[in-house]
Design a protein around this motif. Sequence first.
Motif, PDB file in Angstrom:
ATOM      1  N   ASP A 193       7.408  -4.741   1.597  1.00  0.00           N
ATOM      2  CA  ASP A 193       8.080  -5.095   2.842  1.00  0.00           C
ATOM      3  C   ASP A 193       7.050  -5.090   3.968  1.00  0.00           C
ATOM      4  O   ASP A 193       5.869  -4.779   3.767  1.00  0.00           O
ATOM      5  N   ALA A 194       7.496  -5.431   5.184  1.00  0.00           N
ATOM      6  CA  ALA A 194       6.555  -5.592   6.291  1.00  0.00           C
ATOM      7  C   ALA A 194       5.803  -4.291   6.576  1.00  0.00           C
ATOM      8  O   ALA A 194       4.586  -4.300   6.809  1.00  0.00           O
ATOM      9  N   ASP A 195       6.511  -3.160   6.549  1.00  0.00           N
ATOM     10  CA  ASP A 195       5.860  -1.878   6.819  1.00  0.00           C
ATOM     11  C   ASP A 195       4.820  -1.557   5.756  1.00  0.00           C
ATOM     12  O   ASP A 195       3.734  -1.056   6.061  1.00  0.00           O
ATOM     13  N   ALA A 196       5.165  -1.830   4.498  1.00  0.00           N
ATOM     14  CA  ALA A 196       4.238  -1.542   3.404  1.00  0.00           C
ATOM     15  C   ALA A 196       3.016  -2.441   3.459  1.00  0.00           C
ATOM     16  O   ALA A 196       1.903  -2.010   3.143  1.00  0.00           O
ATOM     17  N   VAL A 197       3.206  -3.709   3.866  1.00  0.00           N
ATOM     18  CA  VAL A 197       2.068  -4.630   3.990  1.00  0.00           C
ATOM     19  C   VAL A 197       1.069  -4.094   5.011  1.00  0.00           C
ATOM     20  O   VAL A 197      -0.146  -4.049   4.769  1.00  0.00           O
ATOM     21  N   GLU A 198       1.579  -3.671   6.147  1.00  0.00           N
ATOM     22  CA  GLU A 198       0.709  -3.139   7.201  1.00  0.00           C
ATOM     23  C   GLU A 198      -0.003  -1.870   6.736  1.00  0.00           C
ATOM     24  O   GLU A 198      -1.202  -1.697   6.947  1.00  0.00           O
ATOM     25  N   ARG A 199       0.743  -0.995   6.071  1.00  0.00           N
ATOM     26  CA  ARG A 199       0.151   0.261   5.596  1.00  0.00           C
ATOM     27  C   ARG A 199      -0.891  -0.004   4.519  1.00  0.00           C
ATOM     28  O   ARG A 199      -1.955   0.615   4.503  1.00  0.00           O
ATOM     29  N   ALA A 200      -0.602  -0.921   3.606  1.00  0.00           N
ATOM     30  CA  ALA A 200      -1.537  -1.230   2.527  1.00  0.00           C
ATOM     31  C   ALA A 200      -2.826  -1.835   3.070  1.00  0.00           C
ATOM     32  O   ALA A 200      -3.920  -1.544   2.569  1.00  0.00           O
ATOM     33  N   ALA A 201      -2.714  -2.672   4.091  1.00  0.00           N
ATOM     34  CA  ALA A 201      -3.901  -3.273   4.688  1.00  0.00           C
ATOM     35  C   ALA A 201      -4.794  -2.207   5.309  1.00  0.00           C
ATOM     36  O   ALA A 201      -6.029  -2.223   5.156  1.00  0.00           O
ATOM     37  N   ASP A 202      -4.175  -1.260   6.007  1.00  0.00           N
ATOM     38  CA  ASP A 202      -4.937  -0.164   6.603  1.00  0.00           C
ATOM     39  C   ASP A 202      -5.589   0.695   5.521  1.00  0.00           C
ATOM     40  O   ASP A 202      -6.765   1.067   5.626  1.00  0.00           O
ATOM     41  N   LEU A 203      -4.832   0.977   4.464  1.00  0.00           N
ATOM     42  CA  LEU A 203      -5.384   1.782   3.369  1.00  0.00           C
ATOM     43  C   LEU A 203      -6.556   1.084   2.700  1.00  0.00           C
ATOM     44  O   LEU A 203      -7.542   1.725   2.320  1.00  0.00           O
ATOM     45  N   SER A 204      -6.449  -0.235   2.537  1.00  0.00           N
ATOM     46  CA  SER A 204      -7.517  -0.976   1.884  1.00  0.00           C
ATOM     47  C   SER A 204      -8.830  -0.819   2.639  1.00  0.00           C
ATOM     48  O   SER A 204      -9.901  -0.597   2.033  1.00  0.00           O
ATOM     49  N   LEU A 205      -8.774  -0.902   3.966  1.00  0.00           N
ATOM     50  CA  LEU A 205      -9.979  -0.727   4.778  1.00  0.00           C
ATOM     51  C   LEU A 205     -10.535   0.689   4.631  1.00  0.00           C
ATOM     52  O   LEU A 205     -11.752   0.883   4.490  1.00  0.00           O
ATOM     53  N   ARG A 206      -9.643   1.653   4.628  1.00  0.00           N
ATOM     54  CA  ARG A 206     -10.093   3.046   4.543  1.00  0.00           C
ATOM     55  C   ARG A 206     -10.641   3.380   3.164  1.00  0.00           C
ATOM     56  O   ARG A 206     -11.610   4.135   3.025  1.00  0.00           O
ATOM     57  N   VAL A 207     -10.024   2.823   2.123  1.00  0.00           N
ATOM     58  CA  VAL A 207     -10.529   3.044   0.770  1.00  0.00           C
ATOM     59  C   VAL A 207     -11.894   2.399   0.600  1.00  0.00           C
ATOM     60  O   VAL A 207     -12.818   2.994   0.015  1.00  0.00           O
ATOM     61  N   ASP A 208     -12.056   1.179   1.113  1.00  0.00           N
ATOM     62  CA  ASP A 208     -13.354   0.509   1.035  1.00  0.00           C
ATOM     63  C   ASP A 208     -14.432   1.331   1.734  1.00  0.00           C
ATOM     64  O   ASP A 208     -15.544   1.489   1.217  1.00  0.00           O
ATOM     65  N   ALA A 209     -14.084   1.870   2.899  1.00  0.00           N
ATOM     66  CA  ALA A 209     -15.052   2.674   3.637  1.00  0.00           C
ATOM     67  C   ALA A 209     -15.400   3.957   2.867  1.00  0.00           C
ATOM     68  O   ALA A 209     -16.560   4.375   2.819  1.00  0.00           O
ATOM     69  N   ALA A 210     -14.372   4.584   2.246  1.00  0.00           N
ATOM     70  CA  ALA A 210     -14.604   5.809   1.493  1.00  0.00           C
ATOM     71  C   ALA A 210     -15.468   5.536   0.257  1.00  0.00           C
ATOM     72  O   ALA A 210     -16.359   6.326  -0.085  1.00  0.00           O
ATOM     73  N   CYS A 211     -15.204   4.413  -0.400  1.00  0.00           N
ATOM     74  CA  CYS A 211     -15.997   4.053  -1.583  1.00  0.00           C
ATOM     75  C   CYS A 211     -17.453   3.758  -1.193  1.00  0.00           C
ATOM     76  O   CYS A 211     -18.398   4.161  -1.899  1.00  0.00           O
ATOM     77  N   LEU A 212     -17.628   3.080  -0.069  1.00  0.00           N
ATOM     78  CA  LEU A 212     -18.983   2.776   0.396  1.00  0.00           C
ATOM     79  C   LEU A 212     -19.735   4.066   0.717  1.00  0.00           C
ATOM     80  O   LEU A 212     -20.903   4.230   0.338  1.00  0.00           O
ATOM     81  N   ALA A 213     -19.041   4.994   1.388  1.00  0.00           N
ATOM     82  CA  ALA A 213     -19.685   6.270   1.732  1.00  0.00           C
ATOM     83  C   ALA A 213     -20.027   7.081   0.481  1.00  0.00           C
ATOM     84  O   ALA A 213     -21.008   7.824   0.462  1.00  0.00           O
ATOM     85  N   ALA A 214     -19.203   6.915  -0.577  1.00  0.00           N
ATOM     86  CA  ALA A 214     -19.444   7.658  -1.809  1.00  0.00           C
ATOM     87  C   ALA A 214     -20.401   6.946  -2.743  1.00  0.00           C
ATOM     88  O   ALA A 214     -20.708   7.438  -3.838  1.00  0.00           O
ATOM     89  N   GLY A 215     -20.851   5.766  -2.361  1.00  0.00           N
ATOM     90  CA  GLY A 215     -21.769   5.010  -3.204  1.00  0.00           C
ATOM     91  C   GLY A 215     -21.117   4.367  -4.399  1.00  0.00           C
ATOM     92  O   GLY A 215     -21.765   4.133  -5.413  1.00  0.00           O
ATOM     93  N   ILE A 216     -19.823   4.073  -4.265  1.00  0.00           N
ATOM     94  CA  ILE A 216     -19.081   3.462  -5.389  1.00  0.00           C
ATOM     95  C   ILE A 216     -19.034   1.955  -5.196  1.00  0.00           C
ATOM     96  O   ILE A 216     -18.648   1.463  -4.146  1.00  0.00           O
TER      97      ILE A 216
END
Length: 279
Positions: free
Chosen positions: A256-279
């Motif tokens: 749903d619309a709320d989940a789309v917005e939340r998932a987009a934010d999570l995707s950015l944060r996960v990418d940043a966390a993976c980059l910081a962890a060298g993954i």
Amino acid sequence: MNAGVRPEGRGELAERVAEAWHDPERLRSLVLGALDGGSGREVLPAAERLREIDEDAERGTLVLALALRGCAEHRRAEDVLLRHIRTHGGGADTWFALAPLASWRGSTADVDTALDNALRYDPDHADALAWGYKHQARRHGDEHAVRWLTERSRQSWRATVMLGELALHRGDAGSAVQLFASACDLRPRGPGPLAAAARALAAAGRDDECARLVVERWTGSCGPWPLIEAVEACLRRGRAGDAALALARLRGVELDADAVERAADLSLRVDAACLAAGI
């Protein structure tokens, strides 16, 4: 004079009610909004009108009973609900609405009957379970209230989740996880149990247990929110790889619309966390 409504406010409300007189959806919204604002007597005619024109007889009856309670006309509210049950039969919401009215009269037997019937129609009725648990605790103490809830948990995933939340409150995470798993077993293809369990574990700071339960139990029919909770839990624990794996499972899930917005934010944060962890 109702201190909660200024004279000009009452005039504006009356005008809006007149405009919605033939529209049950608008009329219902106005009545409920006015009741939330402390206006009971002012919207009682509108609530009576709603019961006349609403195609959903139960909905109109419930709003009228709520308006009557707002006017402290408890006996009339109870009579409206009972007449509806005799004419149309009772659903979970109608039976539950009788419970606080029976409590006001001091009839514990009628309270029990109302709650039993509400939960017979809907074993997972959230308001009936929460109100019933508090009522039993007031009458007989916490231990009796837990036994009352346990009896209902045999058929109710929501009651089982509530027992898990109580276990978390007393610090017994192991029992809580077992109860949450049992709730998921009661409704394995529904979104409710796993999402409620994940929220409860995350709120209690049990991120590892939250992520583990979701990963073990999640299927597409559970919807996106348990996975979202699991991703958040993994990020809080610094487990970027697990967060990425959990987030990947959202692909193909309808959002749903709320989940789309939340998932987009999570995707950015996960990418940043993976980059910081060298993954």
